[in-house]
Design a protein around this motif. Structure first.
Motif, PDB file in Angstrom:
ATOM      1  N   ALA A   1      25.494  68.528  50.930  1.00 44.15           N
ATOM      2  CA  ALA A   1      24.646  68.366  49.745  1.00 44.15           C
ATOM      3  C   ALA A   1      25.473  67.849  48.573  1.00 44.15           C
ATOM      4  CB  ALA A   1      23.971  69.690  49.398  1.00 44.15           C
ATOM      5  N   ARG A   2      26.682  68.393  48.421  1.00 39.38           N
ATOM      6  CA  ARG A   2      27.544  67.965  47.316  1.00 39.38           C
ATOM      7  C   ARG A   2      27.964  66.500  47.502  1.00 39.38           C
ATOM      8  NH1 ARG A   2      32.258  71.448  47.318  1.00 39.38           N
ATOM      9  NH2 ARG A   2      30.705  73.044  47.768  1.00 39.38           N
ATOM     10  N   LEU A   3      28.295  66.150  48.722  1.00 43.24           N
ATOM     11  CA  LEU A   3      28.663  64.760  48.999  1.00 43.24           C
ATOM     12  C   LEU A   3      27.535  63.804  48.625  1.00 43.24           C
ATOM     13  CD1 LEU A   3      30.354  64.887  52.519  1.00 43.24           C
ATOM     14  CD2 LEU A   3      31.319  63.811  50.482  1.00 43.24           C
ATOM     15  N   MET A   4      26.317  64.173  48.982  1.00 38.16           N
ATOM     16  CA  MET A   4      25.188  63.283  48.728  1.00 38.16           C
ATOM     17  C   MET A   4      24.876  63.176  47.242  1.00 38.16           C
ATOM     18  SD  MET A   4      24.384  61.715  51.380  1.00 38.16           S
ATOM     19  CE  MET A   4      22.795  60.979  50.982  1.00 38.16           C
ATOM     20  N   GLN A   5      25.322  64.185  46.484  1.00 32.35           N
ATOM     21  CA  GLN A   5      25.177  64.098  45.036  1.00 32.35           C
ATOM     22  C   GLN A   5      26.227  63.174  44.437  1.00 32.35           C
ATOM     23  OE1 GLN A   5      25.410  67.931  43.030  1.00 32.35           O
ATOM     24  NE2 GLN A   5      23.400  68.429  43.892  1.00 32.35           N
ATOM     25  N   ASP A   6      27.463  63.388  44.851  1.00 31.61           N
ATOM     26  CA  ASP A   6      28.584  62.712  44.192  1.00 31.61           C
ATOM     27  C   ASP A   6      28.959  61.378  44.837  1.00 31.61           C
ATOM     28  OD1 ASP A   6      28.565  65.031  42.772  1.00 31.61           O
ATOM     29  OD2 ASP A   6      30.266  65.935  43.828  1.00 31.61           O
ATOM     30  N   ASN A   7      28.940  61.336  46.158  1.00 35.19           N
ATOM     31  CA  ASN A   7      29.404  60.148  46.875  1.00 35.19           C
ATOM     32  C   ASN A   7      28.490  59.820  48.044  1.00 35.19           C
ATOM     33  OD1 ASN A   7      32.012  59.297  45.722  1.00 35.19           O
ATOM     34  ND2 ASN A   7      32.602  61.394  46.238  1.00 35.19           N
ATOM     35  N   PRO A   8      27.212  59.532  47.778  1.00 40.37           N
ATOM     36  CA  PRO A   8      26.290  59.314  48.892  1.00 40.37           C
ATOM     37  C   PRO A   8      26.757  58.171  49.787  1.00 40.37           C
ATOM     38  CG  PRO A   8      25.316  58.583  46.811  1.00 40.37           C
ATOM     39  CD  PRO A   8      26.566  59.324  46.466  1.00 40.37           C
ATOM     40  N   ALA A   9      26.550  58.346  51.085  1.00 35.34           N
ATOM     41  CA  ALA A   9      27.005  57.346  52.064  1.00 35.34           C
ATOM     42  C   ALA A   9      26.138  57.476  53.302  1.00 35.34           C
ATOM     43  CB  ALA A   9      28.472  57.591  52.404  1.00 35.34           C
ATOM     44  N   PRO A  10      26.108  56.431  54.131  1.00 35.28           N
ATOM     45  CA  PRO A  10      25.327  56.537  55.368  1.00 35.28           C
ATOM     46  C   PRO A  10      25.917  57.571  56.327  1.00 35.28           C
ATOM     47  CG  PRO A  10      26.533  54.446  55.282  1.00 35.28           C
ATOM     48  CD  PRO A  10      26.702  55.102  53.952  1.00 35.28           C
ATOM     49  N   ALA A  11      25.053  58.176  57.107  1.00 37.05           N
ATOM     50  CA  ALA A  11      25.477  59.196  58.065  1.00 37.05           C
ATOM     51  C   ALA A  11      25.783  58.557  59.408  1.00 37.05           C
ATOM     52  CB  ALA A  11      24.378  60.234  58.232  1.00 37.05           C
ATOM     53  N   GLN A  12      26.703  59.159  60.143  1.00 36.09           N
ATOM     54  CA  GLN A  12      26.893  58.781  61.542  1.00 36.09           C
ATOM     55  C   GLN A  12      26.932  60.037  62.389  1.00 36.09           C
ATOM     56  OE1 GLN A  12      31.628  57.811  61.514  1.00 36.09           O
ATOM     57  NE2 GLN A  12      30.297  56.161  60.912  1.00 36.09           N
ATOM     58  N   GLY A  13      26.389  59.939  63.611  1.00 30.93           N
ATOM     59  CA  GLY A  13      26.356  61.100  64.500  1.00 30.93           C
ATOM     60  C   GLY A  13      27.419  60.966  65.564  1.00 30.93           C
ATOM     61  N   ALA A  14      26.984  60.855  66.821  1.00 31.13           N
ATOM     62  CA  ALA A  14      27.927  60.767  67.927  1.00 31.13           C
ATOM     63  C   ALA A  14      28.459  59.343  68.106  1.00 31.13           C
ATOM     64  CB  ALA A  14      27.260  61.239  69.213  1.00 31.13           C
ATOM     65  N   ARG A  15      27.915  58.405  67.356  1.00 35.88           N
ATOM     66  CA  ARG A  15      28.268  56.978  67.478  1.00 35.88           C
ATOM     67  C   ARG A  15      28.091  56.503  68.919  1.00 35.88           C
ATOM     68  NH1 ARG A  15      32.904  58.388  64.597  1.00 35.88           N
ATOM     69  NH2 ARG A  15      34.187  57.533  66.255  1.00 35.88           N
ATOM     70  N   ARG A  16      26.934  56.861  69.483  1.00 34.83           N
ATOM     71  CA  ARG A  16      26.609  56.422  70.834  1.00 34.83           C
ATOM     72  C   ARG A  16      25.741  55.169  70.828  1.00 34.83           C
ATOM     73  NH1 ARG A  16      28.432  58.458  76.014  1.00 34.83           N
ATOM     74  NH2 ARG A  16      30.138  59.715  75.283  1.00 34.83           N
ATOM     75  N   SER A  17      25.328  54.718  69.649  1.00 41.86           N
ATOM     76  CA  SER A  17      24.678  53.415  69.587  1.00 41.86           C
ATOM     77  C   SER A  17      25.717  52.391  69.982  1.00 41.86           C
ATOM     78  CB  SER A  17      24.178  53.120  68.167  1.00 41.86           C
ATOM     79  OG  SER A  17      23.100  53.959  67.862  1.00 41.86           O
ATOM     80  N   TYR A  18      25.289  51.409  70.762  1.00 38.63           N
ATOM     81  CA  TYR A  18      26.266  50.455  71.292  1.00 38.63           C
ATOM     82  C   TYR A  18      26.807  49.528  70.216  1.00 38.63           C
ATOM     83  CZ  TYR A  18      24.829  51.933  75.911  1.00 38.63           C
ATOM     84  OH  TYR A  18      24.588  52.692  77.027  1.00 38.63           O
ATOM     85  N   ASN A  19      26.007  49.316  69.175  1.00 42.98           N
ATOM     86  CA  ASN A  19      26.305  48.256  68.215  1.00 42.98           C
ATOM     87  C   ASN A  19      26.884  48.810  66.915  1.00 42.98           C
ATOM     88  OD1 ASN A  19      24.115  49.568  67.270  1.00 42.98           O
ATOM     89  ND2 ASN A  19      22.746  47.821  67.279  1.00 42.98           N
ATOM     90  N   ASP A  20      26.517  48.189  65.801  1.00 41.05           N
ATOM     91  CA  ASP A  20      27.059  48.560  64.500  1.00 41.05           C
ATOM     92  C   ASP A  20      26.097  49.425  63.691  1.00 41.05           C
ATOM     93  OD1 ASP A  20      25.294  46.470  64.444  1.00 41.05           O
ATOM     94  OD2 ASP A  20      26.465  45.179  63.109  1.00 41.05           O
ATOM     95  N   SER A  21      25.166  50.079  64.375  1.00 40.62           N
ATOM     96  CA  SER A  21      24.167  50.878  63.682  1.00 40.62           C
ATOM     97  C   SER A  21      24.779  52.039  62.902  1.00 40.62           C
ATOM     98  CB  SER A  21      23.148  51.410  64.697  1.00 40.62           C
ATOM     99  OG  SER A  21      22.255  52.282  64.086  1.00 40.62           O
ATOM    100  N   ALA A  22      25.901  52.583  63.386  1.00 46.03           N
ATOM    101  CA  ALA A  22      26.502  53.747  62.723  1.00 46.03           C
ATOM    102  C   ALA A  22      27.628  53.352  61.771  1.00 46.03           C
ATOM    103  CB  ALA A  22      27.043  54.709  63.776  1.00 46.03           C
ATOM    104  N   LEU A  23      27.915  52.071  61.669  1.00 53.56           N
ATOM    105  CA  LEU A  23      29.143  51.653  60.979  1.00 53.56           C
ATOM    106  C   LEU A  23      28.881  51.167  59.551  1.00 53.56           C
ATOM    107  CD1 LEU A  23      30.858  49.685  63.887  1.00 53.56           C
ATOM    108  CD2 LEU A  23      30.862  52.147  63.429  1.00 53.56           C
ATOM    109  N   ASN A  24      29.904  51.319  58.728  1.00 55.52           N
ATOM    110  CA  ASN A  24      29.839  50.821  57.356  1.00 55.52           C
ATOM    111  C   ASN A  24      31.222  50.303  56.985  1.00 55.52           C
ATOM    112  OD1 ASN A  24      28.950  50.250  54.780  1.00 55.52           O
ATOM    113  ND2 ASN A  24      29.220  52.352  54.032  1.00 55.52           N
ATOM    114  N   ASP A  25      31.543  49.112  57.457  1.00 54.73           N
ATOM    115  CA  ASP A  25      32.884  48.560  57.290  1.00 54.73           C
ATOM    116  C   ASP A  25      33.214  48.372  55.816  1.00 54.73           C
ATOM    117  OD1 ASP A  25      35.316  47.567  58.038  1.00 54.73           O
ATOM    118  OD2 ASP A  25      34.590  45.503  58.268  1.00 54.73           O
ATOM    119  N   GLY A  26      34.358  48.903  55.416  1.00 53.84           N
ATOM    120  CA  GLY A  26      34.798  48.767  54.036  1.00 53.84           C
ATOM    121  C   GLY A  26      34.186  49.783  53.095  1.00 53.84           C
TER     122      GLY A  26
END
Lengths: 245, 439
Positions: free
Chosen positions: B31-56
Motif C-alpha cells: 500500500a505504501r509503495l503504491m502511494q509513493d512509488n506506484p509501478a506495474p505488478a509482476q507475478g510469477a512471470r510465466r507470461s511468455y512475452n513482455d507482459s510482466a516487464l517494464n524495461d528502464g
C-alpha cells in the motif's frame, strides 16, 4: 493432543514459511511480532491451511512487557509448547559505525530479547517435560567479518546461549535446535550485492522442521554452508584480519 | 533494501527488462509503495512475452503477497492475496474437495497473473475462463486508492480488469469460487489420433470436461496433425502422493537439444507411447494438468536466445486455416515438441480476454530468424481468419493487428486511463502495442 508453536518475529518470510509448515501439520500456532495487522492476516492464512488454531499476538524483543501475555496464553494450552525465534535485525555496518548507539538495539533484537523470552518460558517447558526450541542464529555468528560484525557478534552470543539452554532443557526432556542459515531470499537480502547461493525461505523452513523431528542440535541451512563456514573458520586470524569477505 | 536493481525476463526469455524491482512482504508495504512509488505488478512471470516487464522503469514483485485470507469449506469460496500460486490452492484444498475452477498448464502462475490474463485451461469448453469464477477483485490504484470490483459492482472496471494486463491498478486480492471435486485425482483417457480431421471430429464429439490434443508438429502428409487426445474427469481415489520436487534444468542447453531431428524423434516416441487401443489412467490432478512443472525452468531447454509460443484461436468455421498452419509448420521443420490443439467454448470475462468459441492452436518455436518469420506468417493467417492472438504469449504482432482482434480495446483503454491517468502502470507489452494511446 495438539502441540502449540510460538513463532517469534513471525512477519519475516522465513518465519512465515516455518509457521505454514507447522500449521499445515495441524499444530496450534501463535504468531508473534510487531505488525499486528500483518500477523492477524497470517493467522487467518494458517487457519485456512489447517492449523488447529492460530492467534496473532504482539511481541517486541525490545519491550519485555510484551512477553507476559504470550506466556500466560500458552500456560492454558494442553500438549507440548514449542518456540521458534526468527527475531533479528541487521542494520548496515556503516550505519552502526556512524552511530554506535545502534549496537544496543542489534544486541537486543538478535540476542538478549529472544534469550530473555526463552528464559522466561523455559520453566513451562521443563514442567511439561518436553517441547522444542528453535533458535535462528546465523553463519555470520561463526566469525567476525568486517561487513557485519556487530550483527555477527549478537548472533554468536545467541548461539552460545542456545547451546547452554540445550544443556538445561535436555535434562527435562526438551530439545533445542540452533539454526545457522546462509543467504536466504528474504527482505534482509533483497537487492544486496554479493549474494550467492540464495535459498528459498520454504527450503530453510523444511530443513528446520526436519532438524526438529530428528532432534538435531546445530544445523546449517542449506547444508553446504557447513562446509563454507568450516573453511572460513580454519583461516588463521593473521590472514583473516586482512580479508574482506 | 527496498529496490533491487535487476534483470527480468518473460518466460520465453526473448524480452528482457532492467530496472528496480520492489518485493513487498506485507500488504501494508505494498500500500505504501503504491502511494509513493506506484509501478506495474509482476507475478510469477510465466507470461511468455513482455507482459510482466517494464524495461528502464520500476516494477513490484507480488510473489510475497501470498496469504490466504479466508476459506469457506461449505461454499468453496476462497479469498486470497494476489501472489498466491494456483498450484498452491490446488495442493492445499484439492484434498478437501475444492480446486481452482480454471487451471492452466502449470501450477506456478499467481492469482493476480491469472486474472490479468483471464487465463483458460483444458476445461475451457465447459468452465469458461478464470475471470468467470472471480467473485470480486480488490485493486490498489496509483496514489493508493483501494477499490473493489465485481460482476455487479464497478462492473466496467471489473470487465477491464479481467484480462486487463494489469492496467487498472495493482491486484491485491480476489475472492474466487472454487469448483468441487470428488477427489484429488483425474481419470485420463488417452487416444492415438491419426490426423488433423480425426482430431477435430474427436474434440467436437468429446463428452469430457478436461480435453487437450497434443499434436506432433513435425508430422507431414497423411500424418499431418497426428497426435494424442487426452480427455479427463476429476476423480476420487487415494490422496495424491506428495508432489516430488521439480528437477531443475541446471543450465541453458545448447541449440542442438531441440534441433529438428531431436524433436522429430521425441514427438514420434511420445505418439507411440499410447498404444493403438488407447489407455486409461488415474493420477493426481497436478500430474495431469501440469506435466512440465516436474522440470522447473524448462524454458532453459531453448538455450540463451529463448523461444516464442504462438497461440491463436480461430472461429469453428475456420478450422481449415489451422490445417494450413500445420502444413507450413511441418514444412519449415521448426516445430518444438508437443503443440496443443483444443476446442474452446465462448466463455470470457473481460474486454481483452483471449478466449472465444473456436479452435486454438499453441506451438513453441525457438527464437531464430526463420522461426520468427514463420510466426509472422501464422499471425497474419490467424488475423485473416477472424482469429485472435493471446496477450499473455504474443511477442511479435503489431498494435494494429492486436487492436483489430480486440474490438473493445478503446473502452478498455478509457477505463485504464481512469484508473491510472499518468500511465505509471504501463508495461513493455502495452507500450509495444500502443494499447493505451487513445489518440
Amino acid at each position: 493432543m495438539t502441540d502449540t508453536w510460538i513463532i517469534l518475529g513471525a512477519t519475516s518470510s522465513m518465519a512465515r514459511a516455518f509457521a505454514r509448515a507447522v500449521g499445515e501439520r495441524g499444530n496450534g500456532v501463535i504468531v508473534a511480532g510487531r505488525d499486528i495487522d500483518d500477523l492477524k492476516a497470517l493467522a487467518g492464512d494458517l487457519a485456512a491451511r489447517g492449523a488447529a488454531n492460530a492467534t496473532a499476538m504482539r511481541f517486541d524483543a525490545r519491550d519485555a512487557k510484551s512477553f507476559e501475555p504470550i506466556l500466560k496464553a500458552v500456560a492454558l494450552e494442553a500438549g507440548n509448547i514449542n518456540v521458534a525465534s526468527f527475531v533479528g535485525s541487521m542494520p548496515n555496518q556503516d550505519e552502526i559505525d556512524t552511530d554506535p548507539s545502534l549496537i544496543d538495539g542489534v544486541v537486543v533484537d538478535n540476542f538478549t530479547g529472544p534469550a530473555r523470552f526463552l528464559a522466561e518460558i523455559a520453566p513451562q517447558l521443563e514442567a511439561r517435560g518436553g517441547g522444542s526450541v528453535v533458535g535462528v542464529s546465523s553463519v555470520a555468528g561463526d566469525r567476525g567479518r568486517i561487513g557485519n560484525y556487530v550483527y555477527g557478534a549478537a548472533k554468536a552470543g545467541f548461539a552460545t546461549y542456545l547451546s547452554g539452554l540445550r544443556n538445561r532443557l535436555g535434562r527435562a526432556g526438551g530439545h533445542v535446535v540452533t539454526v545457522k542459515p546462509g543467504f536466504v531470499d528474504t527482505s534482509m537480502t533483497w537487492g544486496i550485492e554479493g549474494m550467492f547461493l540464495v535459498a528459498a525461505p520454504e527450503k530453510v523452513a523444511g530443513d528446520i522442521l526436519k532438524a526438529v523431528e530428528k532432534k538435531k542440535n546445530v544445523i546449517y541451512t542449506p547444508s553446504f554452508w557447513w562446509l563454507i563456514m568450516t573453511i572460513i573458520k580454519l583461516i588463521p586470524e593473521r590472514v583473516f584480519k586482512k580479508l574482506s569477505i | 533494501m527496498l529496490w533491487n536493481e535487476t534483470d527480468t525476463t518473460g518466460w520465453g526469455r526473448v524480452h528482457k527488462a532492467h530496472g528496480p524491482v520492489a518485493r513487498p512482504e506485507r500488504a501494508s508495504h505494498l500500500a505504501r509503495l503504491m502511494q509513493d512509488n506506484p509501478a506495474p505488478a509482476q507475478g510469477a512471470r510465466r507470461s511468455y512475452n513482455d507482459s510482466a516487464l517494464n524495461d528502464g522503469g520500476r516494477a513490484i514483485d507480488m510473489t510475497r503477497i501470498d496469504k490466504i485470507l479466508h476459506f469457506d469449506e461449505a461454499s468453496g469460496v476462497i479469498e486470497v492475496e494476489a501472489g498466491v500460486r494456483l498450484g498452491e490452492i490446488l495442493r492445499l484444498f484439492g484434498p478437501r474437495g475444492w480446486i481452482p475452477a480454471v487451471l492452466p498448464g502449470t501450477g506456478f502462475p499467481t492469482v493476480g497473473g491469472a486474472i490479468a490474463h483471464d487465463i483458460h485451461g483444458k476445461n475451457h469448453h465447459v468452465a469458461g475462463s478464470f475471470g468467470q469464477h472471480v467473485l470480486s477483485v480488490t485493486l490498489i490504484q496509483p496514489g493508493g486508492k483501494r477499490i473493489t470490483a465485481s460482476p455487479t459492482r464497478n462492473k466496467t472496471l471489473f470487465r477491464a480488469t479481467m484480462g486487463g494486463i494489469g492496467q487498472t491498478g495493482v491486484i491485491v486480492s480476489a475472492k474466487l469460487q472454487l469448483a468441487p471435486t470428488p477427489g484429488p485425482n483425474m481419470r485420463v483417457i488417452s487416444t492415438r489420433v491419426e490426423g488433423f480431421d480425426e482430431f477435430l471430429a474427436l474434440l467436437d464429439a468429446s463428452p469430457h470436461s478436461y480435453n487437450v490434443g497434443w499434436i506432433d508438429g513435425t508430422a507431414k502428409g497423411a500424418s499431418l496433425g497426428r497426435g494424442i487426445l487426452e480427455e479427463a474427469e476429476l476423480a476420487d481415489g487415494d490422496a495424491p502422493t506428495a508432489p516430488t520436487r521439480g528437477k531443475p534444468v541446471p543450465f541453458d542447453l545448447p541449440g542442438l537439444a531441440l534441433s529438428a531431428p531431436v524433436v522429430k524423434l521425441f514427438n514420434a516416441a511420445w505418439w507411440r507411447k499410447v498404444p493403438t487401443e488407447g489407455k486409461v489412467q488415474t493420477m493426481p490432478i497436478a500430474a495431469h494438468l501440469f506435466p512440465l512443472d516436474r522440470l522447473t525452468d524448462w524454458n532453459r531447454l531453448y538455450g540463451k536466445r529463448g523461444f516464442h509460443q504462438f497461440q491463436c484461436v480461430v472461429p469453428l468455421a475456420e478450422a481449415g486455416v489451422l490445417r494450413e498452419m500445420l502444413e507450413q509448420i511441418a514444412r519449415a521443420g521448426l516445430a518444438s515438441p508437443l503443440s496443443v490443439l483444443k476446442r474452446m467454448g465462448p466463455g470470457r470475462a473481460g474486454m481483452l480476454s483471449f478466449p472465444s468459441e473456436g479452435y486454438t492452436l499453441a506451438i513453441d518455436f525457438p527464437a531464430r530468424v526463420k522461426a520468427e518469420a514463420l510466426i509472422d506468417r501464422l499471425e497474419a493467417m490467424a488475423a485473416e481468419a477472424g482469429g485472435r492472438l493471446y496477450l499473455g504469449k504474443d511477442a511479435r504482432a503489431s498494435g494494429e493487428t492486436i487492436k483489430a482482434m480486440y474490438p473493445e480495446w478503446q473502452a478498455w483503454a478509457a477505463e485504464a486511463a481512469k484508473a491510472d491517468p499518468e500511465g505509471v502502470l504501463i508495461t513493455d507489452l502495452v507500450r509495444r502495442l500502443g494499447l493505451r494511446d487513445l489518440a
